[in-house]
Design a protein around this motif. Structure first.
Motif, PDB file in Angstrom:
ATOM      1  N   ALA A   1       6.788   2.790   0.737  1.00 25.85           N
ATOM      2  CA  ALA A   1       5.900   1.921   1.509  1.00 25.85           C
ATOM      3  C   ALA A   1       6.657   0.878   2.322  1.00 25.85           C
ATOM      4  CB  ALA A   1       4.917   1.215   0.566  1.00 25.85           C
ATOM      5  N   SER A   2       7.978   0.840   2.156  1.00 28.24           N
ATOM      6  CA  SER A   2       8.765  -0.217   2.786  1.00 28.24           C
ATOM      7  C   SER A   2       9.276   0.187   4.165  1.00 28.24           C
ATOM      8  CB  SER A   2       9.967  -0.561   1.890  1.00 28.24           C
ATOM      9  OG  SER A   2      10.844  -1.447   2.546  1.00 28.24           O
TER      10      SER A   2
ATOM     11  N   GLY B   1      10.739   3.015   8.443  1.00 32.36           N
ATOM     12  CA  GLY B   1      11.986   2.277   8.472  1.00 32.36           C
ATOM     13  C   GLY B   1      13.176   3.145   8.824  1.00 32.36           C
ATOM     14  N   ARG B   2      14.217   2.503   9.321  1.00 35.83           N
ATOM     15  CA  ARG B   2      15.459   3.195   9.634  1.00 35.83           C
ATOM     16  C   ARG B   2      16.588   2.679   8.761  1.00 35.83           C
ATOM     17  NH1 ARG B   2      15.258   3.413  16.299  1.00 35.83           N
ATOM     18  NH2 ARG B   2      13.274   4.522  16.450  1.00 35.83           N
ATOM     19  N   GLY B   3      16.220   2.172   7.619  1.00 34.33           N
ATOM     20  CA  GLY B   3      17.194   1.605   6.698  1.00 34.33           C
ATOM     21  C   GLY B   3      17.852   2.676   5.856  1.00 34.33           C
ATOM     22  N   PRO B   4      18.391   2.290   4.692  1.00 35.98           N
ATOM     23  CA  PRO B   4      19.136   3.230   3.867  1.00 35.98           C
ATOM     24  C   PRO B   4      18.262   4.330   3.274  1.00 35.98           C
ATOM     25  CG  PRO B   4      18.760   1.176   2.697  1.00 35.98           C
ATOM     26  CD  PRO B   4      18.321   0.943   4.110  1.00 35.98           C
ATOM     27  N   VAL B   5      18.905   5.462   2.998  1.00 32.66           N
ATOM     28  CA  VAL B   5      18.265   6.531   2.232  1.00 32.66           C
ATOM     29  C   VAL B   5      18.553   6.248   0.760  1.00 32.66           C
ATOM     30  CG1 VAL B   5      18.221   9.008   1.746  1.00 32.66           C
ATOM     31  CG2 VAL B   5      18.528   8.189   4.107  1.00 32.66           C
ATOM     32  N   VAL B   6      17.488   6.153  -0.034  1.00 33.00           N
ATOM     33  CA  VAL B   6      17.621   5.759  -1.441  1.00 33.00           C
ATOM     34  C   VAL B   6      17.152   6.895  -2.335  1.00 33.00           C
ATOM     35  CG1 VAL B   6      16.967   4.094  -3.216  1.00 33.00           C
ATOM     36  CG2 VAL B   6      17.232   3.344  -0.834  1.00 33.00           C
ATOM     37  N   ALA B   7      17.993   7.281  -3.283  1.00 35.66           N
ATOM     38  CA  ALA B   7      17.616   8.265  -4.298  1.00 35.66           C
ATOM     39  C   ALA B   7      17.263   7.531  -5.587  1.00 35.66           C
ATOM     40  CB  ALA B   7      18.753   9.241  -4.548  1.00 35.66           C
ATOM     41  N   VAL B   8      16.183   7.956  -6.226  1.00 38.23           N
ATOM     42  CA  VAL B   8      15.730   7.340  -7.477  1.00 38.23           C
ATOM     43  C   VAL B   8      15.681   8.418  -8.544  1.00 38.23           C
ATOM     44  CG1 VAL B   8      13.874   6.076  -8.635  1.00 38.23           C
ATOM     45  CG2 VAL B   8      14.323   5.667  -6.201  1.00 38.23           C
ATOM     46  N   THR B   9      16.402   8.228  -9.655  1.00 40.80           N
ATOM     47  CA  THR B   9      16.276   9.144 -10.786  1.00 40.80           C
ATOM     48  C   THR B   9      15.214   8.619 -11.739  1.00 40.80           C
ATOM     49  OG1 THR B   9      17.932   8.071 -12.196  1.00 40.80           O
ATOM     50  CG2 THR B   9      18.734   9.692 -10.588  1.00 40.80           C
ATOM     51  N   GLY B  10      14.592   9.530 -12.478  1.00 42.23           N
ATOM     52  CA  GLY B  10      13.477   9.126 -13.336  1.00 42.23           C
ATOM     53  C   GLY B  10      12.286   8.690 -12.516  1.00 42.23           C
ATOM     54  N   ALA B  11      12.091   9.341 -11.366  1.00 46.69           N
ATOM     55  CA  ALA B  11      11.130   8.865 -10.370  1.00 46.69           C
ATOM     56  C   ALA B  11       9.683   9.240 -10.660  1.00 46.69           C
ATOM     57  CB  ALA B  11      11.520   9.403  -8.988  1.00 46.69           C
TER      58      ALA B  11
ATOM     59  N   ASN C   1       0.838  -1.190   0.000  1.00 47.82           N
ATOM     60  CA  ASN C   1       0.000   0.000   0.000  1.00 47.82           C
ATOM     61  C   ASN C   1       0.877   1.246   0.000  1.00 47.82           C
ATOM     62  OD1 ASN C   1      -1.771   2.048   0.444  1.00 47.82           O
ATOM     63  ND2 ASN C   1      -2.703   1.166   2.282  1.00 47.82           N
ATOM     64  N   PRO C   2       0.879   2.048  -1.100  1.00 45.03           N
ATOM     65  CA  PRO C   2       1.743   3.213  -1.166  1.00 45.03           C
ATOM     66  C   PRO C   2       1.454   4.263  -0.094  1.00 45.03           C
ATOM     67  CG  PRO C   2       0.884   2.639  -3.332  1.00 45.03           C
ATOM     68  CD  PRO C   2       0.137   1.833  -2.319  1.00 45.03           C
TER      69      PRO C   2
END
Length: 370
Positions: free
Chosen positions: A44-45, A20-30, A13-14
């Motif tokens: 959502a993760s 979460g306390r995991g990695p910070v992720v950058a997405v290009t073309g998002a 579910n978006p």
């Protein structure tokens, strides 16, 4: 990447808040295509700390932190500050884009993203190319190992760009010590995509080159997105393929699709494809035909070893593709209008289909005064 339909089967579910306390992720073309779907999945993760979204326009995922700019802009380095991982999906593989402009965007964009990521202290960049980089050749192993030599040439749509992107990815860790580059190579991607390979299934007959041995291995966009999440979470390393388990032979494709074949000699098929592309009537160069002639299926062992499994089978993805292209009509890679499509659909065999295409050539020449 191409622009998949966002109305695919949801896996999470978006609207779920990011805790979460995991990695910070950058997405290009998002803002579109695979990038949009991955951004929605990551926000959502519970395993992801924060998502930085980069595109030339703002997308529809408010939970992400948006930056609006071209990926070729060196200022992107500042936008990557604080990111642990960058997933680079800002690629133009549109069949209708001018080839030189497409290459300039894809190669320069990847160069800039890799350099900017290193400058910003990002420790991992995930690139997404295609299993097409292995090349479609008659002597390929079935399946290919993920470590197989990349024997593709630049003769098919966008493959030259993908090979250059892979080369840049291999060089980056040497130029920027501490930067890890992971490469995902999806097989025939399905789910809102428009490629020479998906257009193959829009034809009134499935072109088979005499003496060839086509094999088909699909990848649904949902499975690609889940694999990219694995890479972002550092559950898989290096270069890996993404696709359904196993493959389908051409006879199985014809039986499942209900579309009959038209068989042509190699010289006729390749010669016609080359001429039609040369005069600008079709978007697909003759090199695209190799991927419908020779095997290029590949093992997905690295993802399996990491615990990933595809949620779609080849049969299911083929069914989804056939539903998606219903009502579209293509001959030699060219989309037809209703009048031309009706004629092509009623054509009996390869000769009439080629004559119909030749008529389109003559019509185009008349318009140009040739």
């Amino acid at each position: 990447m191409s622009s998949p339909d966002p109305q695919v089967r949801a896996t999470r579910n978006p609207s779920t808040p990011v805790t979460g306390r995991g990695p910070v992720v950058a997405v290009t073309g998002a803002a579109s295509g695979v990038g949009d779907l991955l951004t929605r999945r990551l926000v959502a993760s519970d395993d992801i700390g924060r998502v930085i979204a980069v595109d030339e326009r703002r997308g529809d995922v408010p939970e992400a932190h948006w930056h609006v700019l071209d990926v070729r802009d060196p200022a992107i380095a500042e936008k990557f500050r604080g990111a642990d991982v960058v997933v680079h999906l800002a690629l133009d593989l549109d069949l209708e884009t001018d080839a030189a402009a497409r290459s300039a965007y894809n190669v320069r964009g990847t160069q800039t993203v890799l350099t900017a990521a290193a400058a910003a202290g990002v420790h991992r960049v995930v690139l997404c190319t295609s299993a097409m980089v292995y090349g479609a050749l008659s002597d390929n192993d079935v399946p290919l190992s993920e470590d197989a030599e990349l024997r593709a040439t630049a003769e098919a749509t966008g493959v030259g760009d993908l090979l250059e992107i892979e080369r840049l990815g291999r060089r980056a860790p040497r130029a920027h010590p501490g930067l890890n580059v992971t490469v995902a190579r999806p097989t025939v991607l399905v789910g809102g995509t428009d490629t020479a390979l998906t257009r193959y299934f829009e034809s009134p007959r499935l072109l088979v080159v005499a003496g060839s041995r086509p094999t088909w291995q699909f990848c649904h966009v949902e499975d690609l997105v889940s694999a990219l999440e694995y890479a972002a979470l550092e559950k898989v390393d290096g270069e890996f393929a993404v696709g359904c388990d196993g493959w389908l032979e051409q006879e199985e494709i014809e039986e499942l699709s209900g579309i009959r074949r038209m068989e042509l000699p190699s010289a006729v098929a390749l010669g016609a494809a080359a001429r039609l592309h040369r005069i600008g009537l079709t978007p697909s160069p003759a090199g695209d035909l190799a991927y419908t002639m020779h095997p290029w299926v590949v093992s997905v062992g690295r993802l399996h070893d990491a615990g990933w499994r595809p949620q779609w089978t080849n049969e299911e993805v083929l069914a989804a593709l056939l539903e998606e292209v219903q009502g579209r009509h293509t001959v030699a890679g060219r989309r037809l209008g209703r009048k031309d499509a009706t004629a092509a659909a009623g054509a009996a065999g390869a000769t009439v289909a080629l004559l119909g295409t030749a008529a389109l050539v003559r019509r185009a020449r008349k318009r140009r005064g040739l």
